[in-house]
Design a protein around this motif. Structure first.
Motif, PDB file in Angstrom:
ATOM      1  N   ARG A   1      -3.666   1.755  -7.490  1.00 28.42           N
ATOM      2  CA  ARG A   1      -5.000   1.406  -6.979  1.00 28.42           C
ATOM      3  C   ARG A   1      -6.063   2.377  -7.488  1.00 28.42           C
ATOM      4  O   ARG A   1      -7.161   1.960  -7.879  1.00 28.42           O
ATOM      5  N   LEU A   2      -5.762   3.660  -7.510  1.00 32.42           N
ATOM      6  CA  LEU A   2      -6.731   4.652  -7.991  1.00 32.42           C
ATOM      7  C   LEU A   2      -7.029   4.469  -9.477  1.00 32.42           C
ATOM      8  O   LEU A   2      -8.112   4.811  -9.948  1.00 32.42           O
ATOM      9  N   GLY A   3      -6.065   3.928 -10.187  1.00 32.61           N
ATOM     10  CA  GLY A   3      -6.270   3.674 -11.618  1.00 32.61           C
ATOM     11  C   GLY A   3      -6.983   2.362 -11.895  1.00 32.61           C
ATOM     12  O   GLY A   3      -7.190   1.992 -13.052  1.00 32.61           O
ATOM     13  N   GLY A   4      -7.350   1.643 -10.843  1.00 33.42           N
ATOM     14  CA  GLY A   4      -8.051   0.384 -11.012  1.00 33.42           C
ATOM     15  C   GLY A   4      -7.183  -0.707 -11.612  1.00 33.42           C
ATOM     16  O   GLY A   4      -7.692  -1.612 -12.288  1.00 33.42           O
ATOM     17  N   LYS A   5      -5.892  -0.653 -11.319  1.00 35.70           N
ATOM     18  CA  LYS A   5      -4.971  -1.603 -11.943  1.00 35.70           C
ATOM     19  C   LYS A   5      -4.343  -2.574 -10.946  1.00 35.70           C
ATOM     20  O   LYS A   5      -3.341  -3.225 -11.245  1.00 35.70           O
ATOM     21  N   SER A   6      -4.936  -2.674  -9.782  1.00 35.48           N
ATOM     22  CA  SER A   6      -4.460  -3.660  -8.809  1.00 35.48           C
ATOM     23  C   SER A   6      -4.620  -5.063  -9.400  1.00 35.48           C
ATOM     24  O   SER A   6      -5.628  -5.369 -10.033  1.00 35.48           O
ATOM     25  N   GLY A   7      -3.648  -5.891  -9.187  1.00 38.98           N
ATOM     26  CA  GLY A   7      -3.706  -7.254  -9.715  1.00 38.98           C
ATOM     27  C   GLY A   7      -3.308  -7.376 -11.166  1.00 38.98           C
ATOM     28  O   GLY A   7      -3.303  -8.480 -11.725  1.00 38.98           O
ATOM     29  N   LYS A   8      -2.963  -6.252 -11.810  1.00 39.94           N
ATOM     30  CA  LYS A   8      -2.604  -6.288 -13.234  1.00 39.94           C
ATOM     31  C   LYS A   8      -1.107  -6.132 -13.479  1.00 39.94           C
ATOM     32  O   LYS A   8      -0.641  -6.195 -14.609  1.00 39.94           O
TER      33      LYS A   8
ATOM     34  N   GLY B   1       4.098 -12.980  -7.878  1.00 39.04           N
ATOM     35  CA  GLY B   1       3.294 -13.034  -6.657  1.00 39.04           C
ATOM     36  C   GLY B   1       3.532 -11.896  -5.702  1.00 39.04           C
ATOM     37  O   GLY B   1       3.176 -12.003  -4.516  1.00 39.04           O
ATOM     38  N   SER B   2       4.106 -10.796  -6.163  1.00 39.99           N
ATOM     39  CA  SER B   2       4.479  -9.704  -5.255  1.00 39.99           C
ATOM     40  C   SER B   2       3.291  -8.908  -4.737  1.00 39.99           C
ATOM     41  O   SER B   2       3.299  -8.411  -3.613  1.00 39.99           O
ATOM     42  N   GLY B   3       2.247  -8.738  -5.545  1.00 39.80           N
ATOM     43  CA  GLY B   3       1.168  -7.846  -5.155  1.00 39.80           C
ATOM     44  C   GLY B   3       1.573  -6.399  -5.393  1.00 39.80           C
ATOM     45  O   GLY B   3       2.742  -6.092  -5.677  1.00 39.80           O
ATOM     46  N   VAL B   4       0.601  -5.488  -5.249  1.00 45.07           N
ATOM     47  CA  VAL B   4       0.873  -4.073  -5.542  1.00 45.07           C
ATOM     48  C   VAL B   4       1.923  -3.498  -4.599  1.00 45.07           C
ATOM     49  O   VAL B   4       2.895  -2.881  -5.036  1.00 45.07           O
ATOM     50  N   ARG B   5       1.737  -3.701  -3.301  1.00 48.63           N
ATOM     51  CA  ARG B   5       2.683  -3.105  -2.349  1.00 48.63           C
ATOM     52  C   ARG B   5       4.075  -3.697  -2.519  1.00 48.63           C
ATOM     53  O   ARG B   5       5.076  -2.978  -2.532  1.00 48.63           O
TER      54      ARG B   5
END
Length: 319
Positions: free
Chosen positions: A62-69, A35-39
């Motif tokens: 984020r630029l790689g479109g991998k947020s949440g992954k 549950g950490s999130g990207v940041r």
């Protein structure tokens, strides 16, 4: 302005492909909490000592479109890895792999000691008795000896030691079932568990893989004829901590549930963790007339079909 943006973009992507640490450095371990999130994930990476700017790493994600992954778990960043490679690890869930080796012929006590001494595991069973531990693994047995397959087990850092026990037990059950299904006809075992007991004896009797099926053949012959197994490893197991490296005549005469010189048939439980070869030998023993064997002193054994021949071999090789 366009030139500045292009320069910044070039600098960013250049940075993403450069090693984070020197190639001759040491790996750095870190954990991403669920549950950490990207940041939160990038901050945890930096807080663990990885020399990377969290905001730049976050931007790369984020630029790689991998947020949440990004996947939670324990990781190790190898020397020479780039920020781009780090993000790839996080997205693929390439967790840090540690290894635990369980050796063929070990007792369950030795397995427990090796697990307890492995610093990469989470030790959930350290204060449990053998019986309490076994109850967490399976309800089908009362004694743990022999129920865990000797193999190399890979795991992520921080994994529960119960995972190792459960995997090792499941693998032993699979191997035993396969061997039992392909067993030779007419064997003197009523259950797969009895075959497991025999496999453990074979495992402890010889380190020569080429002799395991012959050793099993001798013991099967003795069981069929109602003879005592008379195998020293069972006596040693029954002695427990009283064994000091040398078995004496009085030890062979002292009755325990595992003394196959004083009690007929198989002992009540396995005496070790048998491997694949020992299982195969116990369930597909060699067809032989031999009823005895004695160590030659070179790692091999002499097999005999009569007591007279056996006594002659004993005089030749051990006296």
């Amino acid at each position: 302005m366009t030139v500045l943006v292009a320069t910044l973009a070039f600098g960013f992507y250049y940075w993403a492909g450069q090693p984070i640490m020197k190639k001759d450095g040491e790996a750095i371990g870190f954990t991403i909490e669920a549950g950490s999130g990207v940041r939160g994930a990038t901050e945890q990476v930096a807080a663990a000592g990885v020399p990377v700017q969290p905001l730049l790493l976050e931007a790369l994600v984020r630029l790689g479109g991998k947020s949440g992954k990004i996947k939670a778990g324990a990781y190790e960043l190898e020397p020479g890895a780039t920020p781009r490679r780090l993000v790839e690890q996080l997205v693929r869930g390439e967790f840090a792999q540690h290894a635990l080796v369980v050796i063929e012929g070990w007792t369950f006590r030795q397995m427990r000691q090796a697990i307890a001494e492995n610093a990469a595991l989470k030790h959930d069973t350290v204060n449990m008795s053998d019986e309490e531990l076994l109850a967490k693994v399976t309800p089908d047995y009362r004694q743990p000896e022999g129920l865990f397959f000797p193999d190399t087990y890979l795991f992520a850092k921080g994994a529960s030691d119960l995972q190792i026990y459960r995997r090792a037990h499941a693998l032993m059950q699979k191997k035993l079932e396969e061997s039992w299904t392909g067993r030779a006809p007419g064997l003197p075992y009523k259950t797969p568990y009895e075959a497991l007991i025999m496999a453990s004896i074979v495992e402890k009797e010889t380190g020569q893989k080429s002799e395991r099926d012959l050793i099993a053949g001798v013991f099967v012959n003795r069981l069929r004829q109602g003879m005592m197994l008379q195998t020293d490893p069972t006596v040693i197991y029954g002695m427990g901590e009283r064994f000091r490296g040398n078995i004496r005549k009085r030890d062979l005469q002292t009755d325990t549930p595992y003394n196959t010189y004083t009690r007929a048939g198989l002992p009540p439980t396995p005496i070790a963790l048998p491997g694949t070869a020992a299982l195969a030998a116990a369930l597909n023993p060699a067809r032989t007339d031999a009823l005895y064997f004695v160590a030659r002193g070179d790692g091999t054994s002499h097999f005999s079909g009569s007591l007279t021949e056996h006594n002659q071999a004993v005089n030749k090789y051990q006296r």
